[in-house]
Design a protein around this motif. Structure first.
Motif, PDB file in Angstrom:
ATOM      1  N   GLY A 152       0.811  -1.200   0.000  1.00 44.79           N
ATOM      2  CA  GLY A 152       0.000   0.000   0.000  1.00 44.79           C
ATOM      3  C   GLY A 152       0.849   1.255   0.000  1.00 44.79           C
ATOM      4  N   LEU A 153       0.226   2.350  -0.401  1.00 40.69           N
ATOM      5  CA  LEU A 153       0.863   3.658  -0.410  1.00 40.69           C
ATOM      6  C   LEU A 153      -0.075   4.652   0.253  1.00 40.69           C
TER       7      LEU A 153
ATOM      8  N   GLY B   4       5.247  -0.767  -7.584  1.00 37.18           N
ATOM      9  CA  GLY B   4       3.895  -1.240  -7.847  1.00 37.18           C
ATOM     10  C   GLY B   4       3.136  -1.375  -6.540  1.00 37.18           C
ATOM     11  N   PHE B   5       1.870  -0.999  -6.546  1.00 39.84           N
ATOM     12  CA  PHE B   5       1.049  -1.032  -5.340  1.00 39.84           C
ATOM     13  C   PHE B   5      -0.252  -1.781  -5.591  1.00 39.84           C
ATOM     14  N   GLY B   6      -0.788  -2.356  -4.525  1.00 38.95           N
ATOM     15  CA  GLY B   6      -2.110  -2.966  -4.589  1.00 38.95           C
ATOM     16  C   GLY B   6      -3.192  -1.966  -4.225  1.00 38.95           C
ATOM     17  N   TRP B   7      -2.826  -0.980  -3.406  1.00 41.35           N
ATOM     18  CA  TRP B   7      -3.757   0.089  -3.057  1.00 41.35           C
ATOM     19  C   TRP B   7      -2.985   1.364  -2.752  1.00 41.35           C
ATOM     20  N   ALA B   8      -3.669   2.496  -2.880  1.00 41.70           N
ATOM     21  CA  ALA B   8      -3.058   3.781  -2.554  1.00 41.70           C
ATOM     22  C   ALA B   8      -4.127   4.740  -2.057  1.00 41.70           C
ATOM     23  N   TRP B   9      -3.761   5.499  -1.043  1.00 49.21           N
ATOM     24  CA  TRP B   9      -4.629   6.554  -0.501  1.00 49.21           C
ATOM     25  C   TRP B   9      -3.900   7.880  -0.652  1.00 49.21           C
ATOM     26  N   LEU B  10      -4.516   8.826  -1.355  1.00 48.56           N
ATOM     27  CA  LEU B  10      -3.964  10.162  -1.505  1.00 48.56           C
ATOM     28  C   LEU B  10      -4.765  11.111  -0.623  1.00 48.56           C
TER      29      LEU B  10
ATOM     30  N   VAL C 266       0.128   7.542  -9.748  1.00 52.43           N
ATOM     31  CA  VAL C 266      -0.195   6.505  -8.769  1.00 52.43           C
ATOM     32  C   VAL C 266      -1.176   5.498  -9.377  1.00 52.43           C
ATOM     33  N   ALA C 267      -2.148   5.968 -10.139  1.00 54.45           N
ATOM     34  CA  ALA C 267      -3.085   5.053 -10.804  1.00 54.45           C
ATOM     35  C   ALA C 267      -2.325   4.097 -11.726  1.00 54.45           C
ATOM     36  N   ASP C 268      -1.308   4.607 -12.389  1.00 57.46           N
ATOM     37  CA  ASP C 268      -0.473   3.794 -13.269  1.00 57.46           C
ATOM     38  C   ASP C 268       0.315   2.738 -12.491  1.00 57.46           C
ATOM     39  N   ARG C 269       0.565   2.990 -11.228  1.00 61.46           N
ATOM     40  CA  ARG C 269       1.361   2.090 -10.381  1.00 61.46           C
ATOM     41  C   ARG C 269       0.507   1.029  -9.680  1.00 61.46           C
ATOM     42  N   LEU C 270      -0.796   1.008  -9.906  1.00 59.11           N
ATOM     43  CA  LEU C 270      -1.653  -0.046  -9.334  1.00 59.11           C
ATOM     44  C   LEU C 270      -1.431  -1.320 -10.134  1.00 59.11           C
ATOM     45  N   SER C 271      -0.432  -2.079  -9.731  1.00 60.24           N
ATOM     46  CA  SER C 271      -0.047  -3.237 -10.533  1.00 60.24           C
ATOM     47  C   SER C 271       0.455  -4.402  -9.694  1.00 60.24           C
ATOM     48  N   HIS C 272       0.351  -4.303  -8.374  1.00 61.73           N
ATOM     49  CA  HIS C 272       0.914  -5.365  -7.533  1.00 61.73           C
ATOM     50  C   HIS C 272       0.122  -6.662  -7.706  1.00 61.73           C
ATOM     51  N   PRO C 273       0.778  -7.758  -8.063  1.00 60.73           N
ATOM     52  CA  PRO C 273       0.079  -9.009  -8.377  1.00 60.73           C
ATOM     53  C   PRO C 273      -0.759  -9.578  -7.234  1.00 60.73           C
ATOM     54  N   ALA C 274      -0.343  -9.411  -5.988  1.00 60.98           N
ATOM     55  CA  ALA C 274      -1.090  -9.997  -4.865  1.00 60.98           C
ATOM     56  C   ALA C 274      -2.503  -9.440  -4.763  1.00 60.98           C
TER      57      ALA C 274
ATOM     58  N   GLY D 123      -7.471  -7.973  -9.027  1.00 62.10           N
ATOM     59  CA  GLY D 123      -8.924  -7.984  -8.872  1.00 62.10           C
ATOM     60  C   GLY D 123      -9.420  -7.217  -7.651  1.00 62.10           C
ATOM     61  N   GLN D 124      -8.505  -6.735  -6.810  1.00 63.25           N
ATOM     62  CA  GLN D 124      -8.906  -5.989  -5.610  1.00 63.25           C
ATOM     63  C   GLN D 124      -8.099  -4.704  -5.448  1.00 63.25           C
ATOM     64  N   ARG D 125      -7.447  -4.264  -6.516  1.00 64.94           N
ATOM     65  CA  ARG D 125      -6.636  -3.046  -6.433  1.00 64.94           C
ATOM     66  C   ARG D 125      -7.541  -1.836  -6.225  1.00 64.94           C
ATOM     67  N   SER D 126      -6.991  -0.827  -5.566  1.00 61.61           N
ATOM     68  CA  SER D 126      -7.822   0.338  -5.253  1.00 61.61           C
ATOM     69  C   SER D 126      -6.975   1.587  -5.097  1.00 61.61           C
ATOM     70  N   LEU D 127      -7.463   2.676  -5.655  1.00 65.44           N
ATOM     71  CA  LEU D 127      -6.894   4.001  -5.457  1.00 65.44           C
ATOM     72  C   LEU D 127      -8.014   4.882  -4.935  1.00 65.44           C
ATOM     73  N   PHE D 128      -7.811   5.463  -3.762  1.00 66.09           N
ATOM     74  CA  PHE D 128      -8.854   6.304  -3.172  1.00 66.09           C
ATOM     75  C   PHE D 128      -8.255   7.609  -2.697  1.00 66.09           C
ATOM     76  N   VAL D 129      -9.023   8.666  -2.899  1.00 67.14           N
ATOM     77  CA  VAL D 129      -8.557   9.997  -2.528  1.00 67.14           C
ATOM     78  C   VAL D 129      -9.536  10.620  -1.541  1.00 67.14           C
ATOM     79  N   THR D 130      -8.984  11.419  -0.639  1.00 66.76           N
ATOM     80  CA  THR D 130      -9.803  12.226   0.264  1.00 66.76           C
ATOM     81  C   THR D 130      -9.372  13.670   0.085  1.00 66.76           C
ATOM     82  N   ALA D 131     -10.330  14.584   0.204  1.00 60.91           N
ATOM     83  CA  ALA D 131     -10.026  16.005   0.013  1.00 60.91           C
ATOM     84  C   ALA D 131     -11.106  16.845   0.673  1.00 60.91           C
ATOM     85  N   ASN D 132     -10.718  18.035   1.072  1.00 63.11           N
ATOM     86  CA  ASN D 132     -11.712  19.010   1.472  1.00 63.11           C
ATOM     87  C   ASN D 132     -12.342  19.557   0.204  1.00 63.11           C
ATOM     88  N   ALA D 133     -13.642  19.821   0.249  1.00 65.75           N
ATOM     89  CA  ALA D 133     -14.335  20.340  -0.925  1.00 65.75           C
ATOM     90  C   ALA D 133     -13.802  21.739  -1.231  1.00 65.75           C
ATOM     91  N   GLU D 134     -13.224  21.897  -2.421  1.00 63.65           N
ATOM     92  CA  GLU D 134     -12.612  23.179  -2.783  1.00 63.65           C
ATOM     93  C   GLU D 134     -13.017  23.629  -4.182  1.00 63.65           C
TER      94      GLU D 134
END
Length: 194
Positions: free
Chosen positions: A56-57, A128-134, A148-156, A159-170
């Protein structure tokens, strides 16, 4: 209620959706203290505990902000799971567990979570990552999200890879355009929209 290892916590319905959503890409922009960062940390922990050998990242634009916010929050909840094998300023290593019983999977590999600042995302090229949180995605350039989306490639995590972001509404920035703009989203087929 959510149980991750020894951590038992009550979350809001919106937090529950963030933690367990099956979609590969998720964005949550809302007001301060809405619980989005807690939900993102718990999602990352879930993906690490339940997928052996995952990577993860957790990223934010600047290292000092990362250490003070997302990294501290992630490690606070990871410690409560009782599943931390090792941690230092750049990485936390977690034992994996059975998603039903919470029992440690002693014969399975661990999962690693790396903490990185994103002011120069070219450093992520060979990883390579299986998941990332920005965290605070509105602060970072869209280039970082795409790298980071390009780096979602970890084999483990196949089918469950995920990139999720959190932000204040701006307002209408790249986060809004990517996750909320009806004109952009309505042009997509239903499967791509999710």
């Amino acid at each position: 209620p959510v149980r991750l290892g020894q951590l038992e916590i009550i979350v809001s319905p919106h937090q529950w959706m963030m933690i367990f959503a099956p979609e590969e890409f998720l964005g949550w922009a809302s007001a301060v203290r809405s619980g989005k960062s807690i939900a993102a940390a718990l999602r990352g922990i879930r993906l690490s505990l339940w997928i052996p050998n995952n990577k993860g990242l957790v990223g934010r634009l600047y290292a000092t902000d990362l250490e003070d916010t997302a990294q501290a929050l992630f490690n606070e909840y990871a410690d409560q799971t009782g599943m931390v094998k090792d941690k230092n300023t750049r990485e936390t290593v977690l034992y994996c567990c059975d998603k039903i019983t919470g029992a440690v999977l002693k014969n399975k590999p661990t999962s690693n979570v790396r903490f990185r600042h994103l002011d120069n995302v070219d450093h992520l090229k060979s990883q390579g990552f299986g998941w990332a949180w920005l965290e605070e995605a509105s602060e970072i350039p869209q280039k970082a999200f795409l790298r980071v989306a390009d780096r979602l490639s970890h084999p483990a995590a196949e089918g469950q890879r995920s990139l999720f972001v959190t932000a204040n509404a701006e307002g209408r920035n790249w986060v809004w355009n990517t996750f909320y703009d009806p004109e952009t989203l309505l042009k997509l087929p239903d499967t791509a929209r999710r």
